[in-house]
Design an enzyme around this catalytic site. Structure first.
Site, short mmCIF file in Angstrom:
data_model
loop_
_atom_site.label_atom_id
_atom_site.label_comp_id
_atom_site.label_asym_id
_atom_site.label_seq_id
_atom_site.Cartn_x
_atom_site.Cartn_y
_atom_site.Cartn_z
N HIS A 1 0.83 -1.22 0.00
CA HIS A 1 0.00 0.00 0.00
C HIS A 1 0.86 1.26 0.00
O HIS A 1 0.47 2.29 0.53
CB HIS A 1 -1.00 -0.03 1.16
CG HIS A 1 -2.02 -1.12 0.97
ND1 HIS A 1 -3.14 -0.95 0.19
CD2 HIS A 1 -2.05 -2.40 1.40
CE1 HIS A 1 -3.82 -2.08 0.18
NE2 HIS A 1 -3.18 -2.98 0.89
N ASP B 1 2.62 1.85 -3.13
CA ASP B 1 2.83 2.23 -4.54
C ASP B 1 1.91 3.36 -5.01
O ASP B 1 2.35 4.28 -5.69
CB ASP B 1 2.80 1.01 -5.50
CG ASP B 1 1.49 0.28 -5.58
OD1 ASP B 1 0.57 0.56 -4.77
OD2 ASP B 1 1.36 -0.61 -6.46
N SER C 1 -8.94 -19.27 -23.83
CA SER C 1 -8.36 -19.55 -22.52
C SER C 1 -8.43 -21.05 -22.26
O SER C 1 -9.52 -21.62 -22.15
CB SER C 1 -9.12 -18.80 -21.42
OG SER C 1 -8.75 -19.37 -20.16
N SER D 1 -0.99 -11.68 -8.46
CA SER D 1 -0.97 -10.86 -9.67
C SER D 1 -1.10 -11.63 -10.97
O SER D 1 -0.35 -11.38 -11.93
CB SER D 1 0.29 -9.98 -9.71
OG SER D 1 0.27 -9.11 -8.64
N SER D 2 -2.03 -12.56 -11.01
CA SER D 2 -2.26 -13.26 -12.27
C SER D 2 -2.78 -12.29 -13.33
O SER D 2 -2.45 -12.41 -14.51
CB SER D 2 -3.23 -14.42 -12.09
OG SER D 2 -4.48 -13.96 -11.65
N SER D 3 -3.57 -11.29 -12.91
CA SER D 3 -4.11 -10.38 -13.93
C SER D 3 -3.01 -9.47 -14.49
O SER D 3 -2.97 -9.23 -15.69
CB SER D 3 -5.29 -9.58 -13.40
OG SER D 3 -4.95 -8.89 -12.24
N ASP E 1 2.56 -4.33 -9.49
CA ASP E 1 2.39 -5.69 -10.02
C ASP E 1 2.82 -5.79 -11.48
O ASP E 1 3.48 -6.75 -11.89
CB ASP E 1 0.93 -6.14 -9.89
CG ASP E 1 0.42 -5.98 -8.47
OD1 ASP E 1 1.24 -5.84 -7.55
OD2 ASP E 1 -0.81 -6.00 -8.28
C1 GLA Z 1 -2.49 -4.73 -5.07
C2 GLA Z 1 -2.28 -3.65 -6.11
C3 GLA Z 1 -0.86 -3.08 -6.03
C4 GLA Z 1 -0.52 -2.66 -4.61
C5 GLA Z 1 -0.85 -3.78 -3.62
C6 GLA Z 1 -0.65 -3.36 -2.18
O1 GLA Z 1 -1.68 -5.83 -5.35
O2 GLA Z 1 -2.49 -4.17 -7.41
O3 GLA Z 1 -0.72 -2.00 -6.93
O4 GLA Z 1 -1.17 -1.47 -4.27
O5 GLA Z 1 -2.19 -4.23 -3.77
O6 GLA Z 1 0.69 -3.11 -1.95
#
Ligand code: GLA
Length: 382
Positions: A32, A34, A65, A123-125, A169
């Protein structure tokens, strides 16, 4: 031929012209921060989304997919987000941003498959977006640099899919490097590779498997609370994001803010400091200090930012109690998702044992992955 190439061949009756693989990520410390233009220290993990692409003669994208066993077809123009298009919205988002920025692309057949678990906070997306953007860049020779690939991907997520995430991400999915974490200044987008030579240490990701209902609304709420704080701070000292302020600056305005907003800001200011300290510790190979900073980060996300949940707190606590664990924290946006734990490899079994009661208490199983710091997006030779 790679698996995705075979799927592409089966579905479209032609070989792909390019295959790209983009990794998921785990953030070691700096959550939290970025969207407050601060610092983060993530690494790319050895879990990927693969994209295979070949040109079509018409101006359609046909996307397949493998994992959703689903095919979607859409034109290149006038793309709109549609809830029922689910996974394909990320692809439409990238195509739409590329077009908006004036890049010329043609129709294409696209196959996607992967092993980054969806909805787990790995962060798959972002990996899908980055992979698709990079594949189009390669196939149509658009000449886009990697940082721009990350920005395009973030724009697709923010403006097309409608999730107001920061840039961490997408950036780590392009910047990742084997055996390294990446220290990123999310304001300037300057970055530094920090060696993560794991010898007898391991990075373990534990997926809480908590269904993640609250994520988007609470995430946006936190963002606006940070913004509110900056509005007040600005009146006393120049700046445009929490990144510009110190703990002393915050102290001066404490009385002017509701308690919840105060707590959010304290987390962000402290967390930025911790990321810098953690980077220095890692450079010295000081895992003990690094681990302590991870623990402090978790406490802050739990008590000040209030984005943890009982399952994550439980997992982290069991890790802290395990001999041979340097540090453990929730990672990413929170409200479920994963914890990240740095430990000695001879502690893995006792850690697994320590979290053995999880299913009995919470009603579902956690998943455990041992993650290796990996390379960012790349074209796969097949
Ligand atoms: C998610 C968001 C990131 C970041 C994190 C928390 O993963 O996609 O940009 O803000 O939460 O650090």
């Amino acid at each position: 031929m790679s698996a995705v190439s075979n799927f592409h061949l089966e579905e479209f009756n032609e070989k792909p012209e390019i295959v790209v693989k983009a990794p998921g990520r785990v953030n070691l410390i700096g959550d939290h921060t970025d969207y407050n233009e601060g610092f983060v220290l993530p690494m790319a993990i050895d879990r990927y989304i693969w994209i295979a692409l070949s040109r079509r003669k018409d101006s359609h994208i046909v996307a397949y997919s493998v994992d959703h066993n689903d095919v979607k077809k859409f034109g290149l123009q006038n793309l709109r987000y549609r809830k029922e298009d689910k996974w394909a919205n990320y692809i439409k988002g990238i195509v739409s941003v590329l077009e908006k920025k004036g890049y010329t692309i043609g129709g294409a057949n696209l196959t996607v498959t992967g092993n980054v678990p969806e909805g787990a906070g790995l962060s798959s997306s972002a990996a899908l977006e980055v992979g698709v953007a990079y594949a189009f860049d390669g196939l149509f020779e658009l000449g886009i640099d990697k940082i721009e690939i990350a920005k395009i991907s973030q724009e697709a997520e923010n403006d097309f899919v409608g999730v107001k995430c920061g840039i961490m991400d997408q950036l780590i999915s392009v910047l990742g490097k084997s055996d390294h974490a990446v220290f990123i200044d999310t304001r300037t987008l300057d970055f530094e590779y920090i060696p993560l030579n794991l010898k007898s240490e391991r990075i373990v990701i534990t997926n809480s498997n908590v269904p993640r209902g609250l994520v988007d609304s609470e995430y946006n709420k936190r963002r606006s609370e940070c913004g509110r704080c900056v509005e007040v701070l600005k009146e006393r000292k120049n700046g445009s994001a929490l990144r510009d302020y110190s703990f002393e600056d915050l102290r001066e305005i404490m009385g002017l803010l509701p308690e919840s907003v105060r707590k959010r800001c304290m987390h962000v200011v402290d967390e930025n400091r911790r990321v810098i300290d953690a980077k220095e510790a890692l450079k010295k190979g000081d895992f003990v200090t690094f681990g302590r900073l991870m623990n402090r980060s978790h406490e802050s996300l739990r008590d000040l930012y209030e984005v943890s949940c009982p399952e994550l707190d439980w997992l982290v606590k069991r890790a802290w109690e395990t001999e041979g664990v340097y540090g453990s924290r929730m990672t990413g946006g929170g409200f479920g998702g994963c914890t990240v734990t740095l430990l000695r490899d001879d502690a893995i079994d006792s850690y697994k044992q320590a979290i053995g009661q999880y299913e009995k208490i919470f009603g579902f199983r956690p998943d455990i992955y041992i993650a290796t710091p990996s390379q960012g997006v790349e074209v796969e030779v097949f």
